[in-house]
Write a protein that holds these residues in place. Structure first.
Motif, mmCIF file in Angstrom:
data_model
loop_
_atom_site.group_PDB
_atom_site.id
_atom_site.type_symbol
_atom_site.label_atom_id
_atom_site.label_comp_id
_atom_site.label_asym_id
_atom_site.label_seq_id
_atom_site.Cartn_x
_atom_site.Cartn_y
_atom_site.Cartn_z
ATOM 1 N N GLU A 114 22.934 -9.490 11.040
ATOM 2 C CA GLU A 114 23.876 -9.342 9.923
ATOM 3 C C GLU A 114 25.329 -9.375 10.421
ATOM 4 O OE1 GLU A 114 23.714 -9.245 6.503
ATOM 5 O OE2 GLU A 114 21.732 -10.038 6.989
ATOM 6 N N CYS A 115 25.596 -8.703 11.540
ATOM 7 C CA CYS A 115 26.976 -8.694 12.061
ATOM 8 C C CYS A 115 27.391 -10.077 12.577
ATOM 9 C CB CYS A 115 27.116 -7.629 13.159
ATOM 10 S SG CYS A 115 27.141 -5.947 12.482
ATOM 11 N N ASN A 116 26.466 -10.816 13.210
ATOM 12 C CA ASN A 116 26.763 -12.192 13.653
ATOM 13 C C ASN A 116 27.062 -13.082 12.447
ATOM 14 O OD1 ASN A 116 26.552 -11.843 16.448
ATOM 15 N ND2 ASN A 116 24.341 -12.191 16.431
ATOM 16 N N ARG A 117 26.257 -12.947 11.384
ATOM 17 C CA ARG A 117 26.490 -13.749 10.183
ATOM 18 C C ARG A 117 27.837 -13.417 9.569
ATOM 19 N NH1 ARG A 117 26.882 -13.136 5.332
ATOM 20 N NH2 ARG A 117 26.165 -10.998 5.252
ATOM 21 N N TRP A 118 28.126 -12.129 9.491
ATOM 22 C CA TRP A 118 29.403 -11.712 8.907
ATOM 23 C C TRP A 118 30.589 -12.179 9.754
ATOM 24 C CZ3 TRP A 118 33.171 -8.354 10.851
ATOM 25 C CH2 TRP A 118 34.211 -8.051 9.937
ATOM 26 N N ALA A 119 30.450 -12.143 11.078
ATOM 27 C CA ALA A 119 31.546 -12.556 11.971
ATOM 28 C C ALA A 119 31.905 -14.026 11.766
ATOM 29 C CB ALA A 119 31.169 -12.292 13.423
ATOM 30 N N THR A 120 30.919 -14.857 11.427
ATOM 31 C CA THR A 120 31.209 -16.289 11.213
ATOM 32 C C THR A 120 32.082 -16.518 9.990
ATOM 33 O OG1 THR A 120 29.200 -16.648 9.920
ATOM 34 C CG2 THR A 120 29.052 -17.030 12.306
ATOM 35 N N THR A 121 32.152 -15.561 9.095
ATOM 36 C CA THR A 121 32.979 -15.724 7.889
ATOM 37 C C THR A 121 34.430 -15.310 8.134
ATOM 38 O OG1 THR A 121 32.535 -13.501 7.044
ATOM 39 C CG2 THR A 121 30.967 -15.259 6.434
ATOM 40 N N GLN A 122 34.710 -14.726 9.273
ATOM 41 C CA GLN A 122 36.071 -14.253 9.549
ATOM 42 C C GLN A 122 36.958 -15.421 10.010
ATOM 43 O OE1 GLN A 122 36.733 -11.026 8.619
ATOM 44 N NE2 GLN A 122 34.651 -11.459 7.913
ATOM 45 N N GLN A 123 38.213 -15.363 9.578
ATOM 46 C CA GLN A 123 39.163 -16.429 9.880
ATOM 47 C C GLN A 123 39.288 -16.624 11.396
ATOM 48 O OE1 GLN A 123 43.021 -15.754 8.243
ATOM 49 N NE2 GLN A 123 43.711 -17.819 8.666
ATOM 50 N N ALA A 124 39.188 -17.862 11.870
ATOM 51 C CA ALA A 124 39.336 -18.297 13.257
ATOM 52 C C ALA A 124 38.177 -17.877 14.149
ATOM 53 C CB ALA A 124 40.656 -17.833 13.865
ATOM 54 N N ALA A 125 37.160 -17.201 13.612
ATOM 55 C CA ALA A 125 36.049 -16.745 14.459
ATOM 56 C C ALA A 125 35.236 -17.911 15.000
ATOM 57 C CB ALA A 125 35.151 -15.792 13.683
ATOM 58 N N MET A 126 35.107 -18.996 14.223
ATOM 59 C CA MET A 126 34.318 -20.131 14.685
ATOM 60 C C MET A 126 35.086 -20.964 15.706
ATOM 61 S SD MET A 126 31.518 -19.532 13.349
ATOM 62 C CE MET A 126 30.622 -20.974 13.843
ATOM 63 N N ALA A 127 36.416 -20.863 15.730
ATOM 64 C CA ALA A 127 37.215 -21.629 16.682
ATOM 65 C C ALA A 127 37.537 -20.834 17.937
ATOM 66 C CB ALA A 127 38.517 -22.080 16.013
ATOM 67 N N ASP A 128 37.439 -19.524 17.860
ATOM 68 C CA ASP A 128 37.835 -18.677 18.989
ATOM 69 C C ASP A 128 36.746 -17.639 19.241
ATOM 70 O OD1 ASP A 128 39.033 -16.961 20.811
ATOM 71 O OD2 ASP A 128 40.961 -16.902 19.753
ATOM 72 N N ALA A 129 36.097 -17.758 20.404
ATOM 73 C CA ALA A 129 34.976 -16.865 20.721
ATOM 74 C C ALA A 129 35.413 -15.406 20.794
ATOM 75 C CB ALA A 129 34.337 -17.288 22.045
ATOM 76 N N SER A 130 36.644 -15.164 21.253
ATOM 77 C CA SER A 130 37.077 -13.772 21.365
ATOM 78 C C SER A 130 37.225 -13.141 19.982
ATOM 79 C CB SER A 130 38.377 -13.662 22.157
ATOM 80 O OG SER A 130 39.435 -14.294 21.482
ATOM 81 N N VAL A 131 37.670 -13.925 18.991
ATOM 82 C CA VAL A 131 37.772 -13.409 17.616
ATOM 83 C C VAL A 131 36.364 -13.100 17.088
ATOM 84 C CG1 VAL A 131 38.433 -13.993 15.237
ATOM 85 C CG2 VAL A 131 39.931 -14.613 17.140
ATOM 86 N N PHE A 132 35.433 -14.006 17.336
ATOM 87 C CA PHE A 132 34.049 -13.794 16.900
ATOM 88 C C PHE A 132 33.478 -12.523 17.516
ATOM 89 C CE2 PHE A 132 29.478 -14.296 17.526
ATOM 90 C CZ PHE A 132 29.056 -14.584 16.243
ATOM 91 N N ASN A 133 33.660 -12.377 18.838
ATOM 92 C CA ASN A 133 33.108 -11.194 19.525
ATOM 93 C C ASN A 133 33.721 -9.896 19.003
ATOM 94 O OD1 ASN A 133 31.383 -12.726 21.081
ATOM 95 N ND2 ASN A 133 32.802 -12.877 22.796
#
Length: 148
Positions: A114-133
């Motif tokens: 659920e947290c991984n799915r939610w992280a993909t919706t955050q701005q710039a998370a798909m372009a920047d791994a540190s934002v995703f993490n």
């Protein structure tokens, strides 16, 4: 055209005309009258004169243009630089997740998905791994987990 070039051309034309018109002459005695039908040497003289003069005229024009040409040197533009290599942040080791509220392994896996799915919706998370993490870590912290 400079004076030396004009003089050379005129001299070449005069010399060529003289050389072309000077041919074998046949002189016979007064009693012998002989008619030969020769073509006029004027055309041959003109052809030879032009054959010598035309290259000289071309050389003189080249010299004139070289004298008048400005000192401009063509410098081609520099080759475009290759695109800069992407800079990647050093990858962090996978965090170790500790349940703070006694969650089971099944709950841990469900919360992680659920947290991984939610992280993909955050701005710039798909372009920047540190934002995703960071987004995943914040989500997991909010669900009662400690990450190290």
């Amino acid at each position: 055209m400079n004076a030396l070039a004009r003089t050379l051309i005129a001299s070449a034309l005069i010399a060529a005309t003289a050389a072309a018109s000077a041919g074998p002459r046949h002189y016979y005695g007064a009693r012998h009258h002989h008619h030969h039908h020769h073509r006029s040497s004027g055309l041959g003289a003109l052809v030879v004169g032009l054959a010598v003069a035309v290259p000289l005229i071309a050389l003189a024009r080249q010299a004139d243009q070289a004298e008048r040409a400005p000192d401009v040197v063509y410098v081609p533009p520099p080759a475009p630089l290759p695109p800069p290599a992407p800079v990647y942040a050093p990858s962090r080791a996978e965090p170790v997740i500790y349940p703070r509220n006694g969650q089971s392994n099944v709950q841990l896996e469900a919360d992680t998905r659920e947290c991984n799915r939610w992280a993909t919706t955050q701005q710039a998370a798909m372009a920047d791994a540190s934002v995703f993490n960071r987004a995943v870590e914040a989500c997991m912290d909010g669900r009662g987990y400690t990450l190290r």
